[in-house]
Write an enzyme that holds these catalytic residues in place. Sequence first.
Site, PDB file in Angstrom:
ATOM      1  N   ARG A 273       0.708  -1.357  -0.027  1.00  9.49           N
ATOM      2  CA  ARG A 273       0.152  -0.060   0.033  1.00  9.49           C
ATOM      3  C   ARG A 273       0.794   1.529  -0.073  1.00  9.49           C
ATOM      4  NH1 ARG A 273      -4.417  -1.599   4.629  1.00  9.49           N
ATOM      5  NH2 ARG A 273      -3.678  -3.496   4.759  1.00  9.49           N
TER       6      ARG A 273
ATOM      7  N   CYS B 148      -0.088   0.683  15.976  1.00  7.81           N
ATOM      8  CA  CYS B 148      -0.415  -0.629  16.765  1.00  7.81           C
ATOM      9  C   CYS B 148      -0.183  -0.156  18.308  1.00  7.81           C
ATOM     10  CB  CYS B 148       0.558  -1.615  16.518  1.00  7.81           C
ATOM     11  SG  CYS B 148       2.118  -0.925  16.770  1.00  7.81           S
TER      12      CYS B 148
HETATM   13  P1  NAD Z   1      -1.604  -6.666   7.177  1.00  7.82           P
HETATM   14  O1  NAD Z   1      -1.413  -7.979   8.128  1.00  7.82           O
HETATM   15  O2  NAD Z   1      -2.823  -6.789   6.135  1.00  7.82           O
HETATM   16  O3  NAD Z   1      -0.096  -6.718   6.164  1.00  7.82           O
HETATM   17  C1  NAD Z   1       1.161  -6.892   6.716  1.00  7.82           C
HETATM   18  C2  NAD Z   1       2.067  -7.577   5.612  1.00  7.82           C
HETATM   19  O4  NAD Z   1       1.393  -8.859   5.419  1.00  7.82           O
HETATM   20  C3  NAD Z   1       1.919  -6.888   4.295  1.00  7.82           C
HETATM   21  O5  NAD Z   1       3.288  -7.055   3.951  1.00  7.82           O
HETATM   22  C4  NAD Z   1       1.056  -7.798   3.535  1.00  7.82           C
HETATM   23  O6  NAD Z   1       1.453  -7.615   2.144  1.00  7.82           O
HETATM   24  C5  NAD Z   1       1.235  -9.043   4.040  1.00  7.82           C
HETATM   25  N1  NAD Z   1      -0.073  -9.779   3.795  1.00  7.82           N
HETATM   26  C6  NAD Z   1      -1.350  -9.240   3.693  1.00  7.82           C
HETATM   27  N2  NAD Z   1      -2.156 -10.254   3.569  1.00  7.82           N
HETATM   28  C7  NAD Z   1      -1.415 -11.538   3.527  1.00  7.82           C
HETATM   29  C8  NAD Z   1      -1.805 -13.036   3.397  1.00  7.82           C
HETATM   30  N3  NAD Z   1      -3.047 -13.264   3.306  1.00  7.82           N
HETATM   31  N4  NAD Z   1      -0.939 -13.934   3.468  1.00  7.82           N
HETATM   32  C9  NAD Z   1       0.360 -13.482   3.648  1.00  7.82           C
HETATM   33  N5  NAD Z   1       0.854 -12.254   3.748  1.00  7.82           N
HETATM   34  C10 NAD Z   1      -0.105 -11.080   3.866  1.00  7.82           C
HETATM   35  O7  NAD Z   1      -1.290  -5.559   8.133  1.00  7.82           O
HETATM   36  P2  NAD Z   1      -1.414  -3.903   7.770  1.00  7.82           P
HETATM   37  O8  NAD Z   1      -2.878  -3.708   7.534  1.00  7.82           O
HETATM   38  O9  NAD Z   1      -0.670  -3.736   6.584  1.00  7.82           O
HETATM   39  O10 NAD Z   1      -1.007  -3.203   9.049  1.00  7.82           O
HETATM   40  C11 NAD Z   1      -2.070  -2.932  10.212  1.00  7.82           C
HETATM   41  C12 NAD Z   1      -1.896  -4.108  10.938  1.00  7.82           C
HETATM   42  O11 NAD Z   1      -0.386  -4.266  11.568  1.00  7.82           O
HETATM   43  C13 NAD Z   1      -2.529  -3.818  12.444  1.00  7.82           C
HETATM   44  O12 NAD Z   1      -3.229  -4.975  12.728  1.00  7.82           O
HETATM   45  C14 NAD Z   1      -1.585  -3.299  13.240  1.00  7.82           C
HETATM   46  O13 NAD Z   1      -1.914  -3.420  14.555  1.00  7.82           O
HETATM   47  C15 NAD Z   1      -0.354  -4.263  13.133  1.00  7.82           C
HETATM   48  N6  NAD Z   1       0.825  -3.636  13.545  1.00  7.82           N
HETATM   49  C16 NAD Z   1       1.636  -4.318  14.622  1.00  7.82           C
HETATM   50  C17 NAD Z   1       2.610  -3.787  15.048  1.00  7.82           C
HETATM   51  C18 NAD Z   1       3.449  -4.526  16.053  1.00  7.82           C
HETATM   52  O14 NAD Z   1       4.286  -4.195  16.429  1.00  7.82           O
HETATM   53  N7  NAD Z   1       2.641  -5.468  16.887  1.00  7.82           N
HETATM   54  C19 NAD Z   1       3.047  -2.367  14.530  1.00  7.82           C
HETATM   55  C20 NAD Z   1       2.592  -2.070  13.278  1.00  7.82           C
HETATM   56  C21 NAD Z   1       1.494  -2.373  12.826  1.00  7.82           C
END
Ligand code: NAD
Length: 498
Positions: free
Chosen positions: A175, A279
């Site tokens: 994104r 997060c």
């Molecule tokens: P997301 O889970 O949609 O995506 C994260 C990554 O996973 C991306 O690189 C994406 O391309 C990949 N991805 C997406 N769908 C996938 C699938 N089906 N199989 C394998 N890989 C896949 O998360 P997002 O919307 O980009 O980010 C927001 C989320 O991240 C929120 O839940 C937030 O709380 C979390 N977050 C957590 C922390 C932490 O340190 N705990 C920090 C930042 C964000």
Amino acid sequence: MRQIDHFIVGGSPAPTRFADVMDPNNGGVQARVTLGDAAVLERAVQAAQAAQPAWAAMNPQRRARVMFDFKSLIEKNMDTLAHMLSAEHGKVIADSKGDIQRGLEVVEFCCGLPHVLKGEYTQGAGPGIDVYSMRQPLGIGAGITPFNFPAMIPLWMGAVATSVGNAFILKPSERDPSVPNRLAELLLEAGMPEGIFQVVHGDKIMVDAILDHPAISAVSFVGSSDIAHYVYNRGVAAGKRVQAMGGAKNHGIIMPDADLDQVVNDLCGAAYGSAGERCMALPVVVPVGGDTAERLKEKLIPAIHALRVGVSTDAEAHYGPVVTAQHKAKVEGWIQTAVDEGSELVVDGRGFKLQGHEEGYFLGPTLLDHVTADMASYKEEIFGPVLQIVRAANFEEALALPSRHQYGNGVAIFTRNGHAAREFAARVNVGMVGINVPIPVPVAYHSFGGWKRSGFGDTDQYGMEGIRFWTKVKKITARWPDGGMGDAGNSFIIPTMG
Ligand code: NAD
């Protein structure tokens, strides 16, 4: 249309699949990013394998010098990086600078890595025997990162992974993919050899290719919990070291003696800053006692009405749009669920339109009261500019809420009572605790990581935990007998030092 390609040695092969990169301020597509697959990853892995041994063999001070130069290049490029980040993510420029700065602080930590890489040594552990250990890189590591911190999180992982001697392949969010590519360019400019930090773009197909690739030893993931759990299980099943940070629902406990002016100020920033897409946001506030709840609301409501929502380049705006139209619809859906479940909609941020940017993905701030622990809108992460008030009768009830929640990333307590704060910090079942600090993201030389469904695996990001994740320890037991090896003794008995 602008196209964002992989940043790998030998250049990006001709793409067959793309994803749209949206413009959150205005709606619509602003660029497209190439989506890779196992063949693209293979090219990156081969380049990493070719480059990594020499990089690992380089003395650590020289690798640290690359980090010093990288740090000053990030500083020089701060403005352009922040604009690039805001244009794809939607967060306001000052917040994008914070995103980059928190990553930069991990780069600064890595400038001192020769010190932290030192092993342990025991002279004379047995007769003529010395024991020592050395930290060695794993080889090739990968990072898979979310959209909400496109600079900070790639730097959390990439700076530590590479500075200790690994090659690192980053798969950032599709994104907002431009900043990760620019960071890779700056690393090359800083003197990092080609192939040590590469960027591959993609979706699940690329993530699965990473998880299955036998030459990748470790995977660090940050994103939503279901995907984190999936990544953890699949990566571990393939024999990799995996850390997978997930979603969150952080609570702010407000004790009756808290400084409410300070609390309201902190809450507005922590609940609504970055449109709640953090997060470590504070989307749940827990006033202790009915009187605290009423006094808090009285101050909170006007402060929320005073918030300014604007385009990410608006220097006066407190926060900008959310990342995509789908995400906006999801947040609006959660607000409706909360209402249907019986919570009181005190301030409704739906339907907000920014003049001149009617197609942008803006949401006004929302406040919900009388939210209870059995509601789905409380149990799940909303990840938008929505603050929920969950009232607690006393300290124990307040302590139980974050402790029993499925997520355990961060939590904060606001109080003037040192004993209550100390008790809370020791007993709460959450990984990161703030005491009168709303967003307790530890500094770069400590480590970051949540508990329960906020973190799968057992090492944290950056700091010494990061060093542990990206290295393995070799233990050496050495004997240099006087006059050769002839006095080795009986070798049929388990050796002891006695
Ligand atoms: P997301 O889970 O949609 O995506 C994260 C990554 O996973 C991306 O690189 C994406 O391309 C990949 N991805 C997406 N769908 C996938 C699938 N089906 N199989 C394998 N890989 C896949 O998360 P997002 O919307 O980009 O980010 C927001 C989320 O991240 C929120 O839940 C937030 O709380 C979390 N977050 C957590 C922390 C932490 O340190 N705990 C920090 C930042 C964000």
